[in-house]
Design an enzyme around this catalytic site. Structure first.
Site, mmCIF file in Angstrom:
data_model
loop_
_atom_site.group_PDB
_atom_site.id
_atom_site.type_symbol
_atom_site.label_atom_id
_atom_site.label_comp_id
_atom_site.label_asym_id
_atom_site.label_seq_id
_atom_site.Cartn_x
_atom_site.Cartn_y
_atom_site.Cartn_z
ATOM 1 N N LYS A 159 4.063 2.525 5.832
ATOM 2 C CA LYS A 159 4.033 3.133 4.498
ATOM 3 C C LYS A 159 2.682 2.814 3.855
ATOM 4 O O LYS A 159 2.465 1.708 3.367
ATOM 5 C CB LYS A 159 5.177 2.582 3.644
ATOM 6 C CG LYS A 159 5.096 2.912 2.144
ATOM 7 C CD LYS A 159 5.158 4.398 1.860
ATOM 8 C CE LYS A 159 5.200 4.664 0.356
ATOM 9 N NZ LYS A 159 3.918 4.329 -0.309
ATOM 10 N N GLU B 288 1.670 -10.673 1.927
ATOM 11 C CA GLU B 288 0.281 -11.052 1.646
ATOM 12 C C GLU B 288 -0.057 -10.411 0.316
ATOM 13 O O GLU B 288 -0.267 -9.210 0.220
ATOM 14 C CB GLU B 288 -0.633 -10.550 2.761
ATOM 15 C CG GLU B 288 -1.964 -11.294 2.813
ATOM 16 C CD GLU B 288 -3.056 -10.565 2.081
ATOM 17 O OE1 GLU B 288 -3.203 -10.827 0.859
ATOM 18 O OE2 GLU B 288 -3.761 -9.758 2.683
ATOM 19 N N CYS C 50 -7.808 -8.661 -2.214
ATOM 20 C CA CYS C 50 -7.120 -9.888 -2.630
ATOM 21 C C CYS C 50 -7.878 -11.127 -2.189
ATOM 22 O O CYS C 50 -7.687 -12.209 -2.742
ATOM 23 C CB CYS C 50 -5.699 -9.909 -2.065
ATOM 24 S SG CYS C 50 -5.634 -9.661 -0.279
ATOM 25 N N GLU D 81 -5.472 -11.768 -11.609
ATOM 26 C CA GLU D 81 -6.201 -11.012 -10.597
ATOM 27 C C GLU D 81 -6.623 -9.662 -11.163
ATOM 28 O O GLU D 81 -5.781 -8.858 -11.566
ATOM 29 C CB GLU D 81 -5.342 -10.802 -9.357
ATOM 30 C CG GLU D 81 -6.101 -10.092 -8.242
ATOM 31 C CD GLU D 81 -5.253 -9.817 -7.026
ATOM 32 O OE1 GLU D 81 -5.787 -9.898 -5.905
ATOM 33 O OE2 GLU D 81 -4.052 -9.524 -7.189
#
Length: 330
Positions: free
Chosen positions: A21, A96, A132, A231
Site C-alpha cells: 500500500k 518505523e 524520518c 517532527e
C-alpha cells in the site's frame, strides 16, 4: 524470497504473498514496480493497493488472515494500525515511525566535517528533509557553535532549489499542498517562539509559485520550543547549544522519539559513552544519515518497534516451527 524453480510445468515459490500500500501522494513508482513484477511472478504474489482514504489501510490491518504488517509513516497512523490489528487478531506488527534526531557536536569536533555532516544528514538534497531519519536537531557545544552555524548556513545557501526537470536542481518541492502549509506553519511557530532564522524561512525568491520551501536553519533554539520537539518532516534544521556532556545527552533524549542520533568528536572513548546514553535505535560516530547493507535500522520510544534492512527483518516475515522426534526404543 528464494528463486523461482520450474518443476512439473508449474512455477513454485517459497515465501509470502505481498500486499503493498503506497502513500496516496506518491503512488506511481509502486504502480510501475507492480507492472515489472507482473512480468516475472504469477498473479497474486505481489499486489499493489492504492487509495487516498484510510479505508485500504484499515482493511489490511483488520483482515484476520493477514498476520504480518510492516508500516513506515507517522506515529499517529502507526498507533491506529496497532489498535485495528489488535482488534482483529494476534498479529506481528513492525513500525518505523517519526524521528526528531539529534546530531551532537562536541567541542573538539572538526568544524568543517561537522557542518558538512549536518547538511548531509538533514537530507535537504535527497528528500527535501522529508525523511524520518533527518538530523533535524543540531546540538553544538557553545565554544564552537558560532563557527559551525556560520559554515552550515554557507553550505545550505549553496543548495539549488528548483523544478526537478532542471539539471541544476538539487532540492525540489514538498510532496503536497497540505504538507507545504504544515511546514510553513512550523516556520511561523519557530519565529513566534523566539527562534532566529539564520537562512531560508520561506519560499525561495526565484520560485513565486509551487510548493517550494527554502532550506531553513533556525538558531537560538531552546529544547522546549515546538520546532525542537515535534517532527516537521521538511527542510528545517534547528540549532541548539549546550555546555556539558550531561546537558547534551539530556537535550538529545528530551523528545518523544528515538530513531537515530549521532555524535561528533575526536575522542573515541567519549563517543562511546554517548552511544551508551543516547536513547536511539541507530547511532553514528562522526557520520550521519548513512545506511549500510545488513545493519538493522529502527527506533525506540515513539519511533517504532522492529528492525529493517537486515536479516532480522527478513526473519520477521517467517514463522519458526520446532519438531521433536524421539529416538528409537523410547
Amino acid at each position: 524470497m528464494p528463486p523461482v524453480v520450474q518443476q512439473d510445468a508449474e512455477v513454485r515459490l517459497a515465501g509470502n504473498a505481498v500486499i503493498l500500500k503506497p502513500p496516496p501522494q506518491a503512488p506511481l513508482s509502486a504502480i510501475r514496480l507492480g507492472e515489472l513484477i507482473s512480468e516475472v511472478l504469477p498473479p497474486g504474489v505481489v499486489n499493489i493497493v492504492n487509495g487516498a482514504s484510510p479505508a485500504p489501510g484499515v482493511a489490511i490491518a483488520a483482515h484476520p488472515e493477514i498476520e504480518r504488517i510492516a508500516f513506515i509513516g507517522s506515529e499517529r497512523t502507526g498507533r491506529d494500525i496497532q489498535r485495528v490489528a489488535a482488534g482483529a487478531g494476534v498479529k506481528h506488527v513492525s513500525l518505523e515511525l517519526g524521528g526528531k534526531n539529534a546530531m551532537v557536536v562536541l567541542g573538539d569536533a572538526g568544524i568543517e566535517a561537522a557542518a558538512q555532516g549536518a547538511v548531509f544528514g538533514m537530507n535537504f538534497t535527497a528528500t527535501q528533509g522529508e525523511s524520518c531519519g533527518s538530523n533535524s536537531r543540531l546540538l553544538v557545544h557553545r565554544s564552537i557553535a558560532d563557527r559551525v552555524l556560520a559554515r552550515v548556513v554557507e553550505l545550505v545557501e549553496q543548495i539549488e532549489v528548483g523544478v526537478p526537470v532542471s539539471e541544476s536542481t538539487e532540492m525540489g518541492a514538498l510532496v503536497s499542498r497540505e504538507h507545504f502549509e504544515r511546514v510553513s506553519r512550523y516556520i511561523e511557530i519557530g519565529r513566534e517562539e523566539g527562534a532566529v532564522v539564520a537562512t531560508g524561512g520561506g519560499r525561495p525568491a526565484h520560485l513565486p509559485e509551487g510548493l517550494f520551501v527554502a532550506p531553513t536553519v533556525f538558531s537560538g533554539v531552546t529544547p522546549g520550543m515546538t520546532i525542537a520537539q515535534e517532527e516537521i518532516f521538511g527542510p528545517v534544521l534547528s540549532v541548539l547549544t549546550f555546555d556539558t556532556d550531561d546537558e547534551a545527552v539530556e537535550i538529545a533524549n528530551g523528545v518523544r522519539y528515538g530513531l537515530t542520533a549521532s555524535v561528533w568528536t575526536q575522542d573515541v572513548d567519549r563517543a562511546h559513552r554517548f552511544v551508551e546514553d543516547l536513547r536511539a535505535g541507530y547511532v553514528w560516530i562522526n557520520d550521519s544519515s548513512r545506511h549500510f547493507p545488513g545493519l538493522p535500522f529502527g527506533g525506540v520510544k515513539a519511533s517504532g518497534i522492529g528492525k529493517e534492512e537486515s536479516l532480522e527483518e527478513i526473519l520477521s516475515f517467517t514463522q519458526s516451527k520446532t519438531v521433536s522426534i524421539p529416538r528409537r526404543g523410547r
